[in-house]
Design a protein around this motif. Structure first.
Motif, PDB file in Angstrom:
ATOM      1  N   MET A   1      44.402  39.198  45.024  1.00 39.06           N
ATOM      2  CA  MET A   1      44.999  40.249  43.601  1.00 39.06           C
ATOM      3  C   MET A   1      44.127  39.988  42.413  1.00 39.06           C
ATOM      4  O   MET A   1      43.141  38.961  42.312  1.00 39.06           O
ATOM      5  CB  MET A   1      46.525  39.153  44.015  1.00 39.06           C
ATOM      6  CG  MET A   1      47.344  40.583  42.532  1.00 39.06           C
ATOM      7  SD  MET A   1      48.622  39.298  42.572  1.00 39.06           S
ATOM      8  CE  MET A   1      48.524  37.764  43.301  1.00 39.06           C
ATOM      9  N   ASN A   2      43.964  41.679  42.179  1.00 37.64           N
ATOM     10  CA  ASN A   2      43.016  41.315  41.314  1.00 37.64           C
ATOM     11  C   ASN A   2      43.832  40.987  39.370  1.00 37.64           C
ATOM     12  O   ASN A   2      45.145  41.259  39.225  1.00 37.64           O
ATOM     13  CB  ASN A   2      42.610  42.790  41.312  1.00 37.64           C
ATOM     14  CG  ASN A   2      41.920  42.743  39.469  1.00 37.64           C
ATOM     15  OD1 ASN A   2      41.266  41.750  38.536  1.00 37.64           O
ATOM     16  ND2 ASN A   2      40.941  43.758  39.246  1.00 37.64           N
ATOM     17  N   VAL A   3      43.336  39.699  39.358  1.00 32.01           N
ATOM     18  CA  VAL A   3      43.828  39.594  37.855  1.00 32.01           C
ATOM     19  C   VAL A   3      42.908  39.549  36.944  1.00 32.01           C
ATOM     20  O   VAL A   3      41.791  39.355  36.561  1.00 32.01           O
ATOM     21  CB  VAL A   3      44.436  38.246  37.819  1.00 32.01           C
ATOM     22  CG1 VAL A   3      45.082  37.313  36.525  1.00 32.01           C
ATOM     23  CG2 VAL A   3      45.867  38.082  39.242  1.00 32.01           C
ATOM     24  N   LEU A   4      43.130  40.173  35.404  1.00 35.55           N
ATOM     25  CA  LEU A   4      42.535  40.205  34.669  1.00 35.55           C
ATOM     26  C   LEU A   4      42.865  39.346  33.423  1.00 35.55           C
ATOM     27  O   LEU A   4      44.313  39.018  32.759  1.00 35.55           O
ATOM     28  CB  LEU A   4      42.898  42.214  33.843  1.00 35.55           C
ATOM     29  CG  LEU A   4      41.627  42.158  32.582  1.00 35.55           C
ATOM     30  CD1 LEU A   4      40.299  42.261  33.130  1.00 35.55           C
ATOM     31  CD2 LEU A   4      42.013  43.838  32.058  1.00 35.55           C
ATOM     32  N   VAL A   5      41.306  38.352  33.140  1.00 34.88           N
ATOM     33  CA  VAL A   5      41.883  37.923  31.947  1.00 34.88           C
ATOM     34  C   VAL A   5      41.367  38.316  30.415  1.00 34.88           C
ATOM     35  O   VAL A   5      39.834  37.837  30.917  1.00 34.88           O
ATOM     36  CB  VAL A   5      41.352  36.737  32.470  1.00 34.88           C
ATOM     37  CG1 VAL A   5      41.890  35.160  31.502  1.00 34.88           C
ATOM     38  CG2 VAL A   5      42.063  35.880  34.055  1.00 34.88           C
ATOM     39  N   ILE A   6      42.062  38.835  29.889  1.00 40.29           N
ATOM     40  CA  ILE A   6      41.691  38.805  28.404  1.00 40.29           C
ATOM     41  C   ILE A   6      41.828  37.528  27.860  1.00 40.29           C
ATOM     42  O   ILE A   6      42.621  37.363  26.733  1.00 40.29           O
ATOM     43  CB  ILE A   6      42.261  40.502  28.423  1.00 40.29           C
ATOM     44  CG1 ILE A   6      42.692  41.104  28.681  1.00 40.29           C
ATOM     45  CG2 ILE A   6      41.949  40.630  26.518  1.00 40.29           C
ATOM     46  CD1 ILE A   6      43.348  42.326  28.373  1.00 40.29           C
ATOM     47  N   THR A   7      40.592  37.672  26.282  1.00 41.62           N
ATOM     48  CA  THR A   7      39.975  36.438  26.228  1.00 41.62           C
ATOM     49  C   THR A   7      40.432  36.805  24.709  1.00 41.62           C
ATOM     50  O   THR A   7      38.999  37.787  23.939  1.00 41.62           O
ATOM     51  CB  THR A   7      38.981  35.856  26.812  1.00 41.62           C
ATOM     52  OG1 THR A   7      37.644  35.935  26.257  1.00 41.62           O
ATOM     53  CG2 THR A   7      39.261  34.959  27.972  1.00 41.62           C
ATOM     54  N   LEU A 178      54.696  34.314  41.113  1.00 40.53           N
ATOM     55  CA  LEU A 178      55.221  35.205  40.382  1.00 40.53           C
ATOM     56  C   LEU A 178      54.582  36.727  40.838  1.00 40.53           C
ATOM     57  O   LEU A 178      55.129  37.964  40.908  1.00 40.53           O
ATOM     58  CB  LEU A 178      55.825  34.971  38.863  1.00 40.53           C
ATOM     59  CG  LEU A 178      56.377  36.454  38.016  1.00 40.53           C
ATOM     60  CD1 LEU A 178      57.425  36.900  38.368  1.00 40.53           C
ATOM     61  CD2 LEU A 178      56.019  36.522  36.909  1.00 40.53           C
ATOM     62  N   ALA A 179      53.121  36.875  40.256  1.00 42.91           N
ATOM     63  CA  ALA A 179      52.284  38.245  40.587  1.00 42.91           C
ATOM     64  C   ALA A 179      52.635  38.642  42.048  1.00 42.91           C
ATOM     65  O   ALA A 179      52.930  39.818  42.668  1.00 42.91           O
ATOM     66  CB  ALA A 179      51.026  37.568  40.018  1.00 42.91           C
ATOM     67  N   GLN A 180      52.640  37.391  43.172  1.00 41.87           N
ATOM     68  CA  GLN A 180      52.909  37.433  44.363  1.00 41.87           C
ATOM     69  C   GLN A 180      53.363  38.648  44.718  1.00 41.87           C
ATOM     70  O   GLN A 180      54.284  39.056  45.611  1.00 41.87           O
ATOM     71  CB  GLN A 180      52.142  36.525  45.266  1.00 41.87           C
ATOM     72  CG  GLN A 180      52.361  36.629  46.551  1.00 41.87           C
ATOM     73  CD  GLN A 180      50.716  37.222  46.949  1.00 41.87           C
ATOM     74  OE1 GLN A 180      49.111  36.937  46.520  1.00 41.87           O
ATOM     75  NE2 GLN A 180      51.113  38.677  47.988  1.00 41.87           N
ATOM     76  N   ALA A 181      55.285  37.947  44.343  1.00 40.30           N
ATOM     77  CA  ALA A 181      55.935  38.141  44.396  1.00 40.30           C
ATOM     78  C   ALA A 181      56.070  39.502  44.113  1.00 40.30           C
ATOM     79  O   ALA A 181      57.586  40.352  44.363  1.00 40.30           O
ATOM     80  CB  ALA A 181      57.554  36.977  43.416  1.00 40.30           C
ATOM     81  N   LEU A 182      55.682  39.865  43.073  1.00 41.08           N
ATOM     82  CA  LEU A 182      56.040  41.247  41.961  1.00 41.08           C
ATOM     83  C   LEU A 182      54.832  42.061  43.338  1.00 41.08           C
ATOM     84  O   LEU A 182      54.384  43.799  42.773  1.00 41.08           O
ATOM     85  CB  LEU A 182      55.286  41.590  40.282  1.00 41.08           C
ATOM     86  CG  LEU A 182      56.487  41.105  40.090  1.00 41.08           C
ATOM     87  CD1 LEU A 182      56.165  41.072  38.641  1.00 41.08           C
ATOM     88  CD2 LEU A 182      58.491  41.639  39.765  1.00 41.08           C
ATOM     89  N   PRO A 184      53.865  42.565  46.528  1.00 40.38           N
ATOM     90  CA  PRO A 184      53.780  41.787  48.289  1.00 40.38           C
ATOM     91  C   PRO A 184      52.354  42.175  49.011  1.00 40.38           C
ATOM     92  O   PRO A 184      52.419  41.625  50.284  1.00 40.38           O
ATOM     93  CB  PRO A 184      54.735  41.908  48.429  1.00 40.38           C
ATOM     94  CG  PRO A 184      55.626  43.268  47.751  1.00 40.38           C
ATOM     95  CD  PRO A 184      54.710  43.215  46.533  1.00 40.38           C
ATOM     96  N   ASP A 185      52.096  43.053  48.581  1.00 38.63           N
ATOM     97  CA  ASP A 185      50.695  44.728  49.165  1.00 38.63           C
ATOM     98  C   ASP A 185      50.075  42.930  49.041  1.00 38.63           C
ATOM     99  O   ASP A 185      48.457  43.832  49.744  1.00 38.63           O
ATOM    100  CB  ASP A 185      51.134  45.505  49.560  1.00 38.63           C
ATOM    101  CG  ASP A 185      50.802  45.568  47.866  1.00 38.63           C
ATOM    102  OD1 ASP A 185      51.533  45.375  46.973  1.00 38.63           O
ATOM    103  OD2 ASP A 185      49.887  47.088  47.671  1.00 38.63           O
ATOM    104  N   GLN A 186      49.935  42.397  48.324  1.00 37.40           N
ATOM    105  CA  GLN A 186      48.270  41.622  48.146  1.00 37.40           C
ATOM    106  C   GLN A 186      47.792  40.523  48.564  1.00 37.40           C
ATOM    107  O   GLN A 186      48.798  40.119  47.842  1.00 37.40           O
ATOM    108  CB  GLN A 186      48.153  41.731  46.287  1.00 37.40           C
ATOM    109  CG  GLN A 186      48.323  43.303  45.172  1.00 37.40           C
ATOM    110  CD  GLN A 186      47.045  44.118  45.474  1.00 37.40           C
ATOM    111  OE1 GLN A 186      46.024  43.587  45.287  1.00 37.40           O
ATOM    112  NE2 GLN A 186      47.176  45.449  46.365  1.00 37.40           N
ATOM    113  N   LYS A 187      47.256  40.637  48.970  1.00 35.04           N
ATOM    114  CA  LYS A 187      46.975  39.355  49.580  1.00 35.04           C
ATOM    115  C   LYS A 187      45.400  38.325  49.193  1.00 35.04           C
ATOM    116  O   LYS A 187      45.116  39.033  48.784  1.00 35.04           O
ATOM    117  CB  LYS A 187      46.528  39.290  51.021  1.00 35.04           C
ATOM    118  CG  LYS A 187      47.284  40.310  52.637  1.00 35.04           C
ATOM    119  CD  LYS A 187      48.717  39.399  51.853  1.00 35.04           C
ATOM    120  CE  LYS A 187      50.311  39.767  53.065  1.00 35.04           C
ATOM    121  NZ  LYS A 187      51.680  39.127  52.469  1.00 35.04           N
ATOM    122  N   PRO A 188      45.852  37.292  48.914  1.00 29.02           N
ATOM    123  CA  PRO A 188      44.553  36.557  48.466  1.00 29.02           C
ATOM    124  C   PRO A 188      43.323  36.470  49.086  1.00 29.02           C
ATOM    125  O   PRO A 188      43.613  37.367  50.680  1.00 29.02           O
ATOM    126  CB  PRO A 188      45.034  35.491  48.611  1.00 29.02           C
ATOM    127  CG  PRO A 188      46.113  34.971  49.194  1.00 29.02           C
ATOM    128  CD  PRO A 188      46.566  36.562  49.541  1.00 29.02           C
TER     129      PRO A 188
END
Length: 188
Positions: A1-7, A178-182, A184-188
Motif C-alpha cells: 500500500m502506498n502511504v504519503l507522508v506530508i511533513t 485502518l488503511a488496510q481495511a479501507l 483490502p485489495d492493497q497488499k504489503p
C-alpha cells in the motif's frame, strides 16, 4: 500500500519531520511504501484560487503523489496553538478529490506539553476534505521531543524514551490496520 507522508515544517531538522520519518520507517518495515513530501525541501507557492498553478512542479508533484496514495499522514509542528502555515497552504492546494475516502493520521510536535490544538484543527480539515481520520493521533511535546531532535544519537537515555517509540509504533500499526481495511485489495 502506498502511504504519503506530508511533513509541514519550515525547519531543516524539525522534530515533527523526524517523527514523520520514523513513522514512514515503521510503515516500510511492515512492507508498505511510504513516500515523504517534505514541505521544507519542496516548498509550494502561496495558494491563490484565481491562479492556475499546475505549471508549478512542486504543486504538480504533490497532487500526483496524493492521487497515488491510499493513505496519508499529516505532520505539523504546533505554532501558536495551530498547524503550520506551510501545511495549511499545501492542504489549500488540494481538494476533496485528493482526500475523499482515504485514511489520514495526524501527528504533531509541540514545544509545550503536547500539540492537541493543532491535531484537532487537522482533523477538522480532514473531515472537510472528506478524508477519514484515524481514531488515534500522535503528539509529542516537551522532553518527549528529545528522541526526534537532530542531535539525538540513539545512545542517550531520557525519561520516557521507550514509551514514545512504543506509542508511535502502536498508533502507526493501528493506522495501517485502518488503511488496510479501507483498501483490502492493497497488499504489503
Amino acid at each position: 500500500m502506498n502511504v504519503l507522508v506530508i511533513t509541514g515544517s519550515n525547519r531543516k531538522h524539525a522534530t515533527s519531520t523526524r517523527l514523520a520519518e520514523y513513522a514512514a520507517q515503521l510503515i516500510r518495515e511492515k512492507g508498505h511504501d511510504a513516500v515523504l513530501f517534505n514541505l521544507y525541501e519542496t516548498p509550494l507557492p502561496f495558494y491563490a484560487p484565481d491562479e492556475k498553478m499546475e505549471d508549478n512542479t512542486h504543486v504538480a508533484e504533490l497532487k500526483s503523489r496524493m492521487l497515488e496514495a491510499k493513505a496519508v499522514i499529516l505532520a505539523t509542528p504546533e505554532y501558536h496553538g495551530s498547524i503550520s502555515g506551510v501545511l495549511k497552504n499545501a492542504l489549500d492546494h488540494l481538494g476533496q478529490s485528493y482526500f475523499s475516502g482515504k485514511p489520514v493520521l495526524s501527528i504533531s510536535s509541540s514545544g509545550g506539553a503536547v500539540g492537541v490544538s493543532s491535531l484537532l484543527q487537522l482533523q477538522a480539515i480532514v473531515r472537510n476534505l472528506h478524508g477519514i481520520n484515524a481514531p488515534e493521533w500522535i503528539s509529542i511535546g516537551g522532553s518527549q521531543r528529545r528522541r526526534f531532535e537532530a542531535t539525538y544519537d540513539g545512545y542517550e537515555e531520557y525519561e520516557g524514551s521507550s514509551d514514545i517509540e512504543e506509542r508511535v509504533q502502536r498508533v502507526v500499526g493501528s493506522f495501517l490496520q485502518l488503511a488496510q481495511a479501507l483498501n483490502p485489495d492493497q497488499k504489503p
